[in-house]
Design an enzyme around this catalytic site. Structure first.
Site, PDB file in Angstrom:
ATOM      1  N   ARG A 224       0.799  -0.994   0.020  1.00  0.00           N
ATOM      2  CA  ARG A 224       0.092  -0.012   0.033  1.00  0.00           C
ATOM      3  C   ARG A 224       1.068   1.190   0.039  1.00  0.00           C
ATOM      4  O   ARG A 224       2.037   1.292   0.677  1.00  0.00           O
ATOM      5  CB  ARG A 224      -0.918   0.125   1.322  1.00  0.00           C
ATOM      6  CG  ARG A 224      -1.558  -1.087   1.420  1.00  0.00           C
ATOM      7  CD  ARG A 224      -2.707  -1.646   0.123  1.00  0.00           C
ATOM      8  NE  ARG A 224      -3.943  -0.907   0.411  1.00  0.00           N
ATOM      9  CZ  ARG A 224      -4.795  -0.609  -0.707  1.00  0.00           C
ATOM     10  NH1 ARG A 224      -4.389  -1.553  -1.891  1.00  0.00           N
ATOM     11  NH2 ARG A 224      -5.621  -0.027  -0.615  1.00  0.00           N
ATOM     12  N   GLU A 253      -2.678   8.487  -5.585  1.00  0.00           N
ATOM     13  CA  GLU A 253      -2.892   7.976  -6.822  1.00  0.00           C
ATOM     14  C   GLU A 253      -4.268   8.413  -7.624  1.00  0.00           C
ATOM     15  O   GLU A 253      -5.203   8.718  -7.084  1.00  0.00           O
ATOM     16  CB  GLU A 253      -3.018   6.299  -6.829  1.00  0.00           C
ATOM     17  CG  GLU A 253      -1.855   5.582  -6.170  1.00  0.00           C
ATOM     18  CD  GLU A 253      -1.979   4.248  -6.191  1.00  0.00           C
ATOM     19  OE1 GLU A 253      -2.920   3.874  -6.726  1.00  0.00           O
ATOM     20  OE2 GLU A 253      -1.252   3.471  -5.522  1.00  0.00           O
ATOM     21  N   HIS A 272       0.234   1.139 -10.298  1.00  0.00           N
ATOM     22  CA  HIS A 272      -0.555   0.212  -9.347  1.00  0.00           C
ATOM     23  C   HIS A 272      -1.250  -1.101 -10.237  1.00  0.00           C
ATOM     24  O   HIS A 272      -2.285  -1.310 -10.404  1.00  0.00           O
ATOM     25  CB  HIS A 272      -1.690   0.984  -8.865  1.00  0.00           C
ATOM     26  CG  HIS A 272      -2.171   0.209  -7.625  1.00  0.00           C
ATOM     27  ND1 HIS A 272      -2.827   0.907  -6.523  1.00  0.00           N
ATOM     28  CD2 HIS A 272      -2.262  -1.272  -7.213  1.00  0.00           C
ATOM     29  CE1 HIS A 272      -3.220   0.053  -5.573  1.00  0.00           C
ATOM     30  NE2 HIS A 272      -2.945  -1.314  -5.925  1.00  0.00           N
TER      31      HIS A 272
END
Length: 315
Positions: A224, A253, A272
């Site tokens: 994370r 993000e 990601h």
């Protein structure tokens, strides 16, 4: 069981739930319509797992879903005090992302160790420059996060001859305890972060952690984003306190075009995507429908998250 109401949060890309036809009323909503849809839901499928909308809209003591399933491994963006205290069952997508992420990490380790990035740049410059690269067998990796993803990473790296230290919250057979992490950071050639995000792990990779690492060490975060203090990582790379890093997850993000992380020497940035392979959304939909079959039959659900811990306890 009579026809239930399944609320799907997230419209794009659309999820295919063909096996629920005739068995459930499927209601698709977005952030605006979610608060009104939640009280009437028997089941909530969090298809858009990048949003905080569920946490913000959770109805507290009012009518609420009996079961929430998120199409992600992490649940930190969902958990609110009200959801944690409720009797609502929370499940996640454990089982879908483990091997893809392990392959992604192994690819980064090989690319860094064999200096593929340097070779690509030299090719771009049309420069013939012979170099020596790292032998991976015999190096050492500290994998922080002892859940299924961490274990898959450990297995894959071990196949390359890398000595793996798997680090969890507490020590158990095959897993080192978090109290051993400072010494393991000093020994590791590869530090791989895949821990869940909790109050205890937020910001765990900070100036102190990077200072403990060897100047030849590489750091990879596929867990994370908030596990890492990004300014401290930037300083460690600019000061050459570590040899390199790769981030697949970030505090914010998507990473904005103006973010200085794009230009940090020795830092590989990916959006990601470490667990996202061709067909991954179909796998997520099938996993939810399999669990729905169990729920509608009154059978125990798979992948039940301990809401106090923030993850599925290891078997």
């Amino acid at each position: 069981m009579s026809e239930s109401t399944v609320v799907v949060f997230g419209e794009q890309p659309p999820v295919r739930l063909d096996r629920l036809a005739g068995r459930a009323q499927v209601v698709v909503c977005d952030e605006k319509t979610l608060p009104d849809a939640l009280p009437s839901a028997d089941v909530l499928l969090v298809w858009d797992f990048t949003s905080d909308a569920v946490r913000d809209a959770w109805p507290g003591d009012g009518p609420r879903p009996a079961w929430v399933h998120t199409a992600s491994a992490g649940v930190d963006r969902l958990l609110s005090p009200e959801l944690t205290a409720s009797d609502t069952v929370l499940t996640n997508a454990r089982g879908v992302f483990e091997q893809p992420i392990a392959e992604y990490v192994a690819g980064l380790v090989i690319a860094m160790g064999k200096d593929f990035f340097g070779s690509w740049e030299l090719q771009r410059q049309r420069r013939w420059q012979h170099r020596e690269t790292m032998r991976l067998a015999g190096t050492r990796a500290a994998v922080i996060g002892a859940g299924p993803i961490g274990r898959a990473i450990g297995t894959t790296l071990s196949a390359l001859g890398i000595k793996v230290d798997l680090v969890g919250r507490t020590a158990r057979p095959g897993v080192r305890g978090n109290d051993e992490l400072p010494e393991l950071l000093r020994q590791a050639d590869w530090v791989i972060s895949v821990a869940p995000l909790t109050d205890a792990t937020r910001g765990m990779f900070d100036r102190t952690a990077f200072a403990r690492m060897k100047p030849t060490a590489r750091f990879i975060n596929v867990g994370r984003g908030p596990l890492v203090v990004e300014d401290d990582l930037k300083a460690a790379l600019l000061g050459r306190h570590i040899a390199g890093a790769a981030l697949d997850v970030f505090e914010n993000e998507p990473l904005s075009p103006e973010d200085p992380l794009w230009d940090v020497p020795g830092l590989f940035v990916s959006p990601h995507m470490s667990g996202d392979t061709v067909g991954w959304r179909d796998h997520l939909a099938e996993q939810f429908q399999d669990n729905y079959d169990r729920w509608s039959a009154g059978e125990p659900l798979l992948n039940i998250v301990d809401k106090r811990l923030g993850y599925v306890p290891v078997d």
